[in-house]
Design a protein around this motif. Structure first.
Motif, short mmCIF file in Angstrom:
data_model
loop_
_atom_site.label_atom_id
_atom_site.label_comp_id
_atom_site.label_asym_id
_atom_site.label_seq_id
_atom_site.Cartn_x
_atom_site.Cartn_y
_atom_site.Cartn_z
N PHE A 119 0.75 -1.22 0.13
CA PHE A 119 -0.11 -0.02 0.06
C PHE A 119 0.99 1.41 0.13
O PHE A 119 0.57 2.23 -0.93
CB PHE A 119 -0.92 -0.10 1.12
CG PHE A 119 -1.79 1.14 1.30
CD1 PHE A 119 -3.46 0.73 0.97
CD2 PHE A 119 -1.91 2.46 1.56
CE1 PHE A 119 -4.29 1.81 0.84
CE2 PHE A 119 -2.59 3.41 1.37
CZ PHE A 119 -3.93 3.00 1.42
N GLY A 120 1.79 1.23 0.91
CA GLY A 120 2.75 2.29 1.01
C GLY A 120 3.51 2.60 -0.23
O GLY A 120 3.84 3.77 -0.80
N MET A 121 4.07 1.39 -0.80
CA MET A 121 4.88 1.67 -1.95
C MET A 121 4.02 2.25 -3.24
O MET A 121 4.52 2.84 -4.11
CB MET A 121 5.52 0.27 -2.53
CG MET A 121 6.63 -0.24 -1.54
SD MET A 121 7.26 -1.78 -2.05
CE MET A 121 7.91 -1.08 -3.81
N GLU A 122 2.68 1.78 -3.39
CA GLU A 122 2.01 2.27 -4.46
C GLU A 122 1.49 3.48 -4.45
O GLU A 122 1.61 4.28 -5.33
CB GLU A 122 0.64 1.28 -4.39
CG GLU A 122 0.86 -0.23 -4.96
CD GLU A 122 -0.07 -0.91 -5.09
OE1 GLU A 122 -1.21 -0.57 -4.59
OE2 GLU A 122 -0.13 -2.15 -5.79
N ALA A 123 1.24 4.14 -3.20
CA ALA A 123 0.87 5.54 -2.82
C ALA A 123 2.01 6.19 -2.88
O ALA A 123 1.83 7.65 -3.61
CB ALA A 123 0.59 5.65 -1.19
N HIS A 124 3.44 6.00 -2.85
CA HIS A 124 4.31 6.94 -3.11
C HIS A 124 4.99 6.68 -4.53
O HIS A 124 6.42 7.19 -4.68
CB HIS A 124 5.41 6.65 -1.99
CG HIS A 124 5.20 7.05 -0.63
ND1 HIS A 124 4.84 8.60 -0.53
CD2 HIS A 124 4.73 6.52 0.58
CE1 HIS A 124 4.57 8.60 0.89
NE2 HIS A 124 4.52 7.57 1.40
N ASP A 125 4.42 5.84 -5.16
CA ASP A 125 5.03 5.43 -6.69
C ASP A 125 5.08 6.76 -7.46
O ASP A 125 4.31 7.77 -7.63
CB ASP A 125 4.02 4.56 -7.48
CG ASP A 125 4.73 4.22 -8.72
OD1 ASP A 125 6.00 3.66 -8.66
OD2 ASP A 125 3.72 4.06 -9.69
N GLY A 126 6.35 6.80 -7.86
CA GLY A 126 6.72 7.91 -8.74
C GLY A 126 7.46 9.09 -7.80
O GLY A 126 7.97 10.21 -8.48
N GLN A 127 7.25 9.13 -6.55
CA GLN A 127 7.99 10.16 -5.76
C GLN A 127 9.57 9.97 -5.51
O GLN A 127 9.64 8.74 -5.25
CB GLN A 127 7.29 10.48 -4.36
CG GLN A 127 5.73 10.92 -4.56
CD GLN A 127 5.02 11.15 -3.43
OE1 GLN A 127 5.53 10.59 -2.36
NE2 GLN A 127 3.65 11.50 -3.36
N THR A 128 10.20 10.78 -5.26
CA THR A 128 11.47 10.82 -5.03
C THR A 128 11.98 11.46 -3.99
O THR A 128 11.48 12.75 -3.88
CB THR A 128 12.70 11.08 -6.30
OG1 THR A 128 12.24 12.24 -6.72
CG2 THR A 128 12.25 9.93 -7.20
N ARG A 129 12.99 11.28 -3.05
CA ARG A 129 13.61 12.34 -1.96
C ARG A 129 14.47 13.09 -2.66
O ARG A 129 15.18 12.80 -3.94
CB ARG A 129 14.22 11.41 -1.04
CG ARG A 129 13.05 10.41 -0.37
CD ARG A 129 13.54 9.65 0.68
NE ARG A 129 14.58 10.13 1.69
CZ ARG A 129 14.27 11.04 2.80
NH1 ARG A 129 12.94 11.09 3.03
NH2 ARG A 129 15.17 11.43 3.52
N ALA A 130 15.12 13.98 -2.08
CA ALA A 130 16.15 14.78 -2.28
C ALA A 130 17.49 14.20 -2.96
O ALA A 130 18.14 14.72 -3.84
CB ALA A 130 16.59 16.03 -1.36
N SER A 131 17.72 12.99 -2.38
CA SER A 131 18.87 12.23 -2.93
C SER A 131 18.67 11.66 -4.20
O SER A 131 19.66 11.14 -4.74
CB SER A 131 19.21 10.92 -1.66
OG SER A 131 17.99 10.28 -1.72
N GLY A 132 17.34 11.64 -4.61
CA GLY A 132 17.23 10.88 -5.99
C GLY A 132 16.68 9.70 -5.77
O GLY A 132 16.03 9.02 -6.71
N GLU A 133 16.57 8.88 -4.60
CA GLU A 133 16.26 7.79 -4.18
C GLU A 133 14.55 7.65 -4.38
O GLU A 133 13.98 8.68 -4.10
CB GLU A 133 16.67 7.27 -2.82
CG GLU A 133 18.10 7.26 -3.02
CD GLU A 133 18.47 6.60 -1.41
OE1 GLU A 133 19.37 5.76 -1.39
OE2 GLU A 133 18.16 7.24 -0.12
N PRO A 134 13.92 6.49 -4.70
CA PRO A 134 12.49 6.43 -4.49
C PRO A 134 12.10 6.75 -3.01
O PRO A 134 12.70 6.21 -2.06
CB PRO A 134 12.28 4.95 -4.68
CG PRO A 134 13.66 4.53 -5.59
CD PRO A 134 14.57 5.19 -4.98
#
Length: 714
Positions: free
Chosen positions: A30-45
């Motif tokens: 659920f969490g992975m799908e909700a954040h799909d496409g989002q990245t952190r300042a480091s460039g990581e998912p």
């Protein structure tokens, strides 16, 4: 990422074999799908972050709901996920925890705030964290963010986050005893705020690590040998202190790092509390102890439950070292604080929990029937629940007692704001000044130059500052009124002796009577504390001696007294004395009344049944026997408490009825309103009590009127 989910499940299963693996996996996906496409300042998912937070909490051996909350804690704030969706998928408990973390994430220390504001923010966070797990998730969240703060490009943003961490979150972690997170937060923030100093200390520590690769193990072995020769089994571990703790000690002692000799610390774990003291005795017998460094936190634990014996000694090879002696259970609490108690699953768990008195301050009482494994699930934060914390429009935080209102807030900002407030917007909406405030509310006080405090505000404010300000303003207003009445009385008295009260006469008043201005004398006359005859005698001594006064033929002193009509025709009160109808019971002609004389106020008239009179039972000298004259006043004020249906035309119907019955509305004060009804106080001018009863009877027969009754303190 299936491997990461499996690793997290394995970690939790090691301390909780009953863990629901399917629920954990669903939350992971659920969490992975909700954040799909989002990245952190480091460039990581982005989902790397919630997984890291969840692992931190699993390392602290927290329950499954807390770990799942970590996996989902940013979904509501950063994704198109609603609390209802979380409730449907994982239950209301997890939805409430996520909601709590989301609310805490919206609070931040404003730039330029002082240490007092930082303390208020810490209190606000505690007050809003009704479930302690909310705070634990937030602390772990902040810890991981600080570990990756170097990826934030803007230096000013890094500085703001680091300062907020050091001033708010690290002390919170210390407060609830989670020292592993506390130290991680402190060191990360220190590296941002004091970059050069942190690098200097770290470089020095790296050099010492190379030197101490042999020293620390050697000292550890010798300490273990000393303790075990004293008859106590133990394990010993050594370390160099953290860069932030070293810097803080340098600041406190005002010394350089080279002047610090006790930067090595050793921890000795022994089986029982008695063994702690026995081991300490062996250490003090073997090595000279450093005076003033011994602290017994076992017999007197810290507020966060921390227990240990601390001492400083000149140890092996003349190294000055710090030693902590504790049991494994004490060590777990020292590392994980309140989170450590979730592990206590044995039958004696309730007894163990009672040992930690600080829990009674930190959390609610554990249900006696519940097992210790449910400890965190049922804990509720009690700290600062007697306070509310609200923001000004520019972000300043004001702490107030529970139940405080917008008026309390206005006076807390500044007494001038309180004196001139006439309305309030709470979170952008217009509300009543009597509205009770809640944690996190943003308050915008509306002021007007002509506004003034109302006496009835004192009935709902909570703070002494507000009460004092209201009383001061009401006294000043009454002084003005007494001055107006007193001046009128003196003008009439002066005319009777053919001496008009003109400007030249008024200019003499301060010198003759020792007052600052003529209005002060007028107020004394209006209150009944100075008789007009005495004023005339002092201002015109020759006139007083000759006692010359031209009287109409046949006029007596009694007739003369009658010529000065009192404010109200009430028996037993001397002419010129200020008379006030009590606001607590609003007496009307036709009712039995009692007078209470108060210095500075004159006579206050109460209904004979008024409950307020109990306050004067021990002061019979203040009671006055008063009664209505046969020819009562034309109009007196009465007050009604009225509840009407919230329908068009309701208020107009009430006004029409009162007018038809010969009453006159002088004031309307709305006290409450909802979708169905609205309540208000209605001030009416009526002839007497029978007139008021007639008005009430007709109002009660109206379909719009839900309830109507006289305001009374009886």
């Amino acid at each position: 990422m299936i491997e990461a989910a499996d690793a997290l499940f394995t970690k939790i299963h090691a301390y909780d074999p009953s863990v629901d693996g399917d629920k954990l996996k669903r939350a992971f996906i659920f969490g992975m799908e909700a954040h799909d496409g989002q990245t952190r300042a480091s460039g990581e998912p982005y989902y790397i972050h919630p997984i890291a937070v969840a692992n931190m909490l699993a390392d602290m051996r927290l329950d499954l709901d807390t770990v799942i909350t970590a996996l989902l804690h940013d979904t509501v704030e950063d994704c198109d996920v609603t609390l209802d969706a979380l409730d449907a998928a994982f239950g209301s408990g997890i939805a409430q925890l996520v909601d709590g973390v989301t609310k805490l994430s919206r609070i931040g220390l404003q730039a330029g705030q002082n240490s007092l504001q930082a303390e208020n923010f810490r209190k606000l966070l505690l007050a809003m964290s009704e479930d302690v797990r909310v705070l634990l998730v937030k602390l772990a969240d902040r810890t991981h963010n600080m570990n990756t703060i170097d990826h934030i490009p803007k230096p000013e943003k890094r500085t703001r986050i680091a300062r907020e961490t050091l001033e708010i979150y690290a002390p919170l972690a210390e407060r609830i005893g989670v020292t592993n997170l506390q130290h991680a937060l402190e060191n990360a923030a220190f590296g941002v705020l004091q970059d050069e100093m942190a690098q200097t200390i770290t470089a020095r520590l790296d050099y010492m690590v190379n030197e101490s690769e042999i020293i620390i193990p050697m000292i550890s072995v010798e300490l273990q040998d000393v303790v075990e020769r004293g008859g106590v089994e133990c394990s010993v571990s050594g370390r160099l202190k953290s860069s932030y703790s070293i810097w803080r000690k340098m600041q406190r002692k005002k010394v350089t790092m080279d002047q610090l000799s006790d930067i090595m610390a050793f921890r000795i774990l022994v089986p029982s509390t008695a063994d702690c003291y026995q081991a300490l005795g062996s250490l003090h017998a073997a090595y000279p102890n450093v005076m003033g460094r011994f602290k017994d936190y076992i017999s007197t634990p810290k507020r966060n439950g921390y227990q240990s014996l601390h001492t400083g000694v000149i140890g092996p090879e003349n190294h000055k070292i710090e030693i902590q002696v504790r049991t494994p259970e004490m060590h777990t609490i020292a590392e994980y604080g309140v989170a450590a108690h979730w592990n206590y699953k044995d039958p004696s768990s309730d007894k163990k929990l009672r040992k930690f008195k600080w829990i009674q301050e930190l959390v609610g009482i554990l249900d006696e029937e519940a097992g210790a494994e449910e400890f965190l699930e049922h804990t509720k934060m009690d700290l600062y629940h007697d306070q509310v914390f609200c923001f000004t429009p520019r972000g300043d935080l004001i702490a107030l007692p529970k139940g405080a209102t917008a008026v309390d807030f206005a006076y807390a900002v500044h007494s001038k704001i309180g004196q001139k407030c006439c309305g309030v917007r709470i979170n952008g909406k217009n509300r009543q000044l009597a509205t009770e405030l809640e944690n996190g509310d943003q308050i915008d006080i509306i002021t007007k130059a002509t506004a003034r405090p109302l006496a009835e505000w004192e009935n709902f404010v909570k703070t002494g500052r507000a009460k004092s300000g209201i009383r001061r303003a009401v006294r000043a207003e009454r002084a003005v009124e007494f001055s107006r009445v007193g001046k009128s009385i003196l003008q009439k008295a002066f005319l009777e002796v053919n001496k008009p009260l003109k400007k030249r006469a008024m200019e003499k008043i301060p010198q003759i009577f020792g007052v600052l201005k003529p209005e002060d004398l007028f107020a004394l006359v209006g209150e009944g504390r100075m008789q007009p005859e005495l004023v005339i005698e002092k201002m015109f001594p020759d006139l007083a001696k000759s006692k010359k006064r031209v009287r109409p033929t046949g006029e007596t002193d009694r007739d003369r007294s009658k010529s000065r009509k009192p404010l109200l025709k009430i028996q037993g009160v001397n002419p010129g004395v200020a008379i006030t109808m009590a606001r607590c019971c609003h007496p009307l002609p036709g009712e039995e009344i009692v007078g209470i004389f108060t210095t500075g106020k004159g006579v206050t008239v109460h209904r004979a049944e008024c409950a307020t009179l109990v306050d004067f039972n021990d002061m019979p000298e203040l009671w006055m026997d008063v009664g209505w004259e046969h020819e009562g006043p034309k109009r007196v004020m009465g007050r009604l408490n009225t509840v009407l249906s919230n329908e068009p035309g309701a208020l107009a119907a009430v006004a029409t009825i009162i007018g038809q019955q010969g009453g006159n509305i002088s004031n309307i004060h709305l006290t409450d309103r909802n979708a169905d009804f609205f309540s208000f106080q209605l001030d009416l001018e009526v002839k007497d009590v029978e007139h008021m009863r007639t008005v009430i009877a007709v109002l009660q027969a109206n379909n719009f009127v839900e309830r109507v009754e006289r305001t009374s303190n009886i």
